[in-house]
Scaffold this motif. Structure first.
Motif, mmCIF file in Angstrom:
data_model
loop_
_atom_site.group_PDB
_atom_site.id
_atom_site.type_symbol
_atom_site.label_atom_id
_atom_site.label_comp_id
_atom_site.label_asym_id
_atom_site.label_seq_id
_atom_site.Cartn_x
_atom_site.Cartn_y
_atom_site.Cartn_z
ATOM 1 N N GLU A 1 2.370 -5.187 12.682
ATOM 2 C CA GLU A 1 1.174 -4.728 13.413
ATOM 3 C C GLU A 1 -0.012 -4.778 12.464
ATOM 4 O O GLU A 1 0.089 -4.333 11.314
ATOM 5 N N THR A 2 -1.101 -5.309 12.943
ATOM 6 C CA THR A 2 -2.308 -5.344 12.123
ATOM 7 C C THR A 2 -3.543 -5.224 13.001
ATOM 8 O O THR A 2 -3.481 -5.465 14.211
ATOM 9 N N LYS B 1 7.628 -3.156 10.002
ATOM 10 C CA LYS B 1 8.802 -2.328 10.314
ATOM 11 C C LYS B 1 9.971 -3.274 10.458
ATOM 12 O O LYS B 1 9.817 -4.361 11.033
ATOM 13 N N VAL C 1 0.850 -1.196 0.000
ATOM 14 C CA VAL C 1 0.000 0.000 0.000
ATOM 15 C C VAL C 1 0.889 1.250 0.000
ATOM 16 O O VAL C 1 0.624 2.201 -0.728
ATOM 17 N N GLU C 2 1.920 1.224 0.837
ATOM 18 C CA GLU C 2 2.912 2.306 0.859
ATOM 19 C C GLU C 2 4.281 1.658 0.835
ATOM 20 O O GLU C 2 4.603 0.857 1.724
ATOM 21 N N GLU D 1 9.885 1.141 7.089
ATOM 22 C CA GLU D 1 8.462 0.934 7.383
ATOM 23 C C GLU D 1 7.672 0.854 6.086
ATOM 24 O O GLU D 1 7.885 1.663 5.177
ATOM 25 N N ALA D 2 6.808 -0.115 5.999
ATOM 26 C CA ALA D 2 5.953 -0.254 4.811
ATOM 27 C C ALA D 2 4.536 -0.573 5.253
ATOM 28 O O ALA D 2 4.321 -1.275 6.243
ATOM 29 N N LYS D 3 3.576 -0.011 4.507
ATOM 30 C CA LYS D 3 2.176 -0.349 4.775
ATOM 31 C C LYS D 3 1.760 -1.369 3.716
ATOM 32 O O LYS D 3 2.016 -1.160 2.523
ATOM 33 N N PRO E 1 -5.272 -4.541 6.875
ATOM 34 C CA PRO E 1 -4.125 -3.650 6.691
ATOM 35 C C PRO E 1 -3.045 -3.996 7.721
ATOM 36 O O PRO E 1 -3.375 -4.386 8.847
ATOM 37 N N ALA E 2 -1.814 -3.878 7.331
ATOM 38 C CA ALA E 2 -0.728 -4.180 8.276
ATOM 39 C C ALA E 2 0.429 -3.216 8.066
ATOM 40 O O ALA E 2 0.601 -2.668 6.981
ATOM 41 N N THR E 3 1.167 -3.018 9.131
ATOM 42 C CA THR E 3 2.378 -2.195 9.054
ATOM 43 C C THR E 3 3.569 -3.093 9.354
ATOM 44 O O THR E 3 3.561 -3.830 10.337
ATOM 45 N N GLU F 1 -1.247 -4.637 2.613
ATOM 46 C CA GLU F 1 -2.568 -5.234 2.830
ATOM 47 C C GLU F 1 -2.348 -6.737 2.746
ATOM 48 O O GLU F 1 -1.846 -7.239 1.734
#
Lengths: 193, 110
Positions: free
Chosen positions: A155-156, A146, A111-112, A121-123, A142-144, A125
Motif C-alpha cells: 500500500e502506498t 504486509k 522506516v519500521e 508488516e514493515a513500513k 511511503p509504503a506499507t 520508503e
C-alpha cells in the motif's frame, strides 16, 4: 575417515545451496487498484485505475526490492464517460502516445522494521522513477508492506503535481476544475514465487 | 402564454432542485466509485478465497478492510452538462413567453 570428510563437505555445500535458494529474491506479480482524487475549488473528482506490476522481493532484505508497477491510462475512470475521454486525450494524459503510467522501484529504505508473526508488516520508503505522459521524475513515497507466507500486500500513497509532467489540459481548467496536484493511493496484492 | 411561461419557470426550478438533491455536481456522474469498504452478506460476496465477512463488511486475508473494485451505476445530474443548459433553456423560454404575452396584452390594450 576420508568418506566422512567428503560427506561432511557435501552436506555443508548442500546446506549452503539450500540456504541461498531460500534467501534468494522471489518474483512477485502484483495486481490491484489505484484510487486518485482531484480536489479543485469547483469540483472534486474521484477516480480509479488498474495497477499491476512485476517485482522481486527478498523477505529477509526488503531494501533489495526491485521492479516496475504499471497503470494503463485506458483503465482510468472518473464516473463520467465524456470526462474519461477527455482525460485520455492529447491535452491531458495523451493515452495514444503514452498508454501507461509507470513507477520503477530503484531503492527501498526501511522506516519500521518488520513486526508481527503470522502477518508481517514493515513500513518502507520507496524511491523510483515515475513516468507520466512520457515525463520521468524521481519520486519517493511511503509504503506499507504486509506479507503472510508468500502472499504480499503493498500500500502506498503519494501526490502527483500535473505541471511536473507537462499535463496542461484546457486553459484555465487546472487549478479551477481539476486539482493542480492529484492524490494517489495504490493497493496491490500478489503471491511471491 | 403566461401559464406556459410559469410552467417553464417551475420546470427550471425542478431541474435545479433535482441537481441540488443529486449532490450539486459540476459534471453529471453516471457511475460512482467502488465502495471504500466493500459490503457483504456472506464471505462469498467478498471475492477472495480467504476474505471474511464481518458485520456486513469485507476484510481481506490480512484482516484489513477490503475496498470494492466495481463502479456502480447512478445518475447524478451535473450543472455544466445537464441542469445548467436545461434550466437555462427553460428560463429563456419562460422569458420569451412572458415577453410575447406582454407584447400581446399591450397590443390588445391599445
Amino acid at each position: 575417515m576420508k568418506h566422512t570428510a567428503i560427506r561432511a563437505t557435501l552436506t555443508a555445500a548442500l546446506m549452503f545451496v539450500a540456504g541461498s535458494a531460500l534467501a534468494a529474491p522471489k518474483s512477485l506479480a502484483v495486481k490491484g487498484q489505484a484510487d486518485w482524487i482531484s480536489d479543485a475549488p469547483v469540483e472534486k473528482i474521484v477516480g480509479t485505475a488498474d495497477g499491476e506490476g512485476a517485482l522481486t522481493i527478498d523477505f529477509d532484505d526488503l531494501t533489495s526490492i526491485k521492479g516496475t508497477i504499471k497503470m494503463p491510462v485506458a483503465s482510468m475512470k472518473s464516473g463520467n464517460a465524456q470526462r474519461d475521454d477527455h482525460l485520455k486525450g492529447e491535452e491531458w494524459l495523451d493515452a495514444a502516445n503514452h498508454p501507461e503510467i509507470t513507477f520503477e522501484v530503484t531503492a527501498v529504505k526501511i522506516v519500521e522494521a518488520p513486526t508481527g508473526d503470522a502477518i508481517k508488516e514493515a513500513k518502507v520508503e520507496v524511491a523510483g522513477k515515475f513516468t507520466l505522459r512520457g515525463v520521468t521524475t524521481e519520486l519517493t513515497a511511503p509504503a506499507t508492506l504486509k506479507w503472510k507466507g508468500d502472499k504480499v500486500k503493498v500500500e502506498t500513497a503519494f501526490q502527483v503535481k500535473l505541471a511536473d509532467y507537462a499535463v496542461k489540459g484546457k486553459q484555465g481548467v487546472v487549478g479551477n476544475k481539476v486539482g493542480e496536484t492529484i492524490d494517489v493511493k495504490v493497493q496491490l496484492k500478489g503471491v511471491a514465487k | 402564454m403566461r401559464a406556459g411561461a410559469a410552467i417553464c419557470v417551475v420546470l427550471a426550478l425542478g431541474v435545479l432542485g433535482y441537481w441540488a438533491a443529486s449532490g450539486m455536481h459540476f459534471a453529471t456522474r453516471t457511475e460512482i466509485p467502488p465502495e471504500e469498504h466493500l459490503s457483504c452478506a456472506t464471505a462469498a460476496d467478498c471475492g477472495g478465497e480467504d476474505d471474511a465477512c464481518t458485520d456486513g463488511k469485507c476484510f481481506d486475508d490480512f484482516g484489513d478492510p477490503k475496498p470494492g473494485t466495481e463502479w456502480r451505476e447512478t445518475f447524478e445530474l451535473g450543472i455544466i452538462d445537464g441542469a445548467g443548459p436545461a434550466a437555462g433553456g427553460l428560463l429563456g423560454l419562460a422569458g420569451l413567453l412572458f415577453f410575447l404575452d406582454r407584447r400581446k396584452r399591450k397590443a390588445a390594450a391599445s
